[in-house]
Motif scaffolding. Structure first.
Motif, short mmCIF file in Angstrom:
data_model
loop_
_atom_site.label_atom_id
_atom_site.label_comp_id
_atom_site.label_asym_id
_atom_site.label_seq_id
_atom_site.Cartn_x
_atom_site.Cartn_y
_atom_site.Cartn_z
N VAL A 101 -7.44 3.86 1.72
CA VAL A 101 -7.16 4.27 0.34
C VAL A 101 -8.45 4.64 -0.38
O VAL A 101 -8.52 5.65 -1.10
N SER A 114 -6.88 -0.72 2.89
CA SER A 114 -7.66 -0.59 1.66
C SER A 114 -8.85 0.35 1.86
O SER A 114 -9.20 1.13 0.97
N TYR A 156 0.94 3.45 -3.35
CA TYR A 156 0.11 4.65 -3.28
C TYR A 156 0.95 5.90 -3.48
O TYR A 156 0.51 6.86 -4.12
N TYR A 192 0.80 -1.22 0.00
CA TYR A 192 0.00 0.00 0.00
C TYR A 192 0.84 1.28 0.00
O TYR A 192 0.62 2.15 -0.84
N TRP A 237 -16.52 -4.74 -0.92
CA TRP A 237 -15.78 -5.78 -0.23
C TRP A 237 -16.01 -7.15 -0.86
O TRP A 237 -17.06 -7.40 -1.44
N PHE A 253 -8.36 -6.63 -1.18
CA PHE A 253 -7.49 -6.69 -0.01
C PHE A 253 -7.05 -8.12 0.33
O PHE A 253 -5.98 -8.32 0.93
N THR A 310 -4.63 -5.08 6.27
CA THR A 310 -4.80 -4.76 4.85
C THR A 310 -6.23 -4.29 4.56
O THR A 310 -6.44 -3.43 3.70
N SER A 356 -3.88 -8.71 -1.46
CA SER A 356 -2.81 -7.93 -0.83
C SER A 356 -2.32 -8.59 0.45
O SER A 356 -1.13 -8.58 0.74
N MET A 383 -5.37 -1.73 -4.59
CA MET A 383 -5.34 -1.27 -3.20
C MET A 383 -6.72 -1.00 -2.63
O MET A 383 -6.84 -0.55 -1.49
N LEU A 384 -7.76 -1.27 -3.40
CA LEU A 384 -9.12 -1.01 -2.93
C LEU A 384 -9.66 -2.23 -2.16
O LEU A 384 -9.10 -3.33 -2.25
N PRO A 385 -10.72 -2.04 -1.40
CA PRO A 385 -11.21 -3.11 -0.52
C PRO A 385 -11.52 -4.43 -1.22
O PRO A 385 -11.32 -5.50 -0.62
#
Length: 268
Positions: A135, A132, A38, A34, A145, A59, A128, A62, A54-56
């Motif tokens: 972000v 997320s 970012y 992240y 999600w 995650f 994470t 990630s 990097m969005l939910p």
């Protein structure tokens, strides 16, 4: 057996090294998953794709991205410390003369490694997910999600990979009866050998390409890739089903072989 497990959990929870390994795993995952991506969004072309990772809804990938290499290496170190410290401190005899059998003590150590691995994976998922969400808020994105089933499967996959590396650490510690050498050899394998096989040898030699499909590192990377992870060592060399079966097989082999060595050999 339960008393042995409680004793191991108490010992490891009071060891600063255990918490340090967990902190390092979280910091590295957040930094490379992240913070750095970012920070580079503004000057990088194709920022939409980079932001999406990097969005939910991404995650889970990630959280699993570091398991084949640096988080796996930290799990291996934890496994070495759980079993190998008994040799370093000379406490095997002190433990075994109390009453428990070698099998009971060894089983408690494996359970401790598995619970430690679960705690690490849960910490990675929680941090994470929080990163997320942050972000998404900073970029004005509506959070979306993954499904509960997807998250649960990701947790299970992460737990399997991390426990497998931890069991390898236990096996190396018992096989070499020390701490430093097992950690060194384990790190050389995770951070160097398996990457050299994948990036240099596999493209040149067909038999190496086939061999890596049954090795723990590439299968860990393939399982992480199935959940959208993108990191060094993460590649879909096999399907998620085969990766799960291979990693479960390694976990059983490492666990049984470590117990057999401890049971059969002199502990000195």
């Amino acid at each position: 057996m339960l008393r042995d497990i409680r004793a191991e959990l108490t010992k490891q929870s009071r060891r600063p090294a255990s918490w340090l390994l967990l902190a390092v795993a979280v910091v590295l995952t957040l930094t490379f998953g992240y913070a750095i991506p970012y920070a580079g969004l503004s000057g990088a072309p194709g920022t939409g794709r980079g932001l999406g990772a990097m969005l939910p809804d991404a995650f889970v990938g990630s959280a699993l991205g570091g398991l084949p290499i640096f988080v796996g290496a930290l799990a291996l170190i934890f496994g070495v410390l759980v079993a190998g410290s008994e040799y370093g401190y000379g406490t095997w005899k002190t433990v075994l003369v109390q009453h428990p059998s070698r099998v009971a003590v060894y089983s408690a150590k494996l359970v401790t490694v598995a619970l430690g691995a679960l705690a690490a994976v849960l910490a990675l998922f929680l941090t994470t997910a929080g990163a997320s969400a942050l972000v998404a808020a900073l970029e004005g994105q509506v959070p979306s999600w993954p499904s509960g089933t997807g998250i649960a499967l990701g947790l299970g996959a992460g737990w399997l990979v991390t426990t497998m590396w931890g069991a390898l650490g236990v096996l190396l510690a018992i096989g070499l009866r020390s701490v430093a050498l097992p950690i060194g050899l384990g790190l050389v394998w995770l951070l160097a050998v398996q990457n050299l096989l994948a990036s240099i040898a596999a493209p040149l030699l067909d038999w190496v390409d086939r061999l890596q499909k049954v090795l723990p590192g590439p299968n860990a990377g393939a399982l992480a890739a199935a959940f959208g992870a993108s990191a060094p060592g993460v590649e879909r060399v096999v399907g998620s089903g085969q990766a799960t079966a291979v990693l479960a097989g390694y976990l059983v082999v490492f666990g049984v072989l470590g117990g057999w060595l401890l049971h059969r050999r002199d502990i000195a």
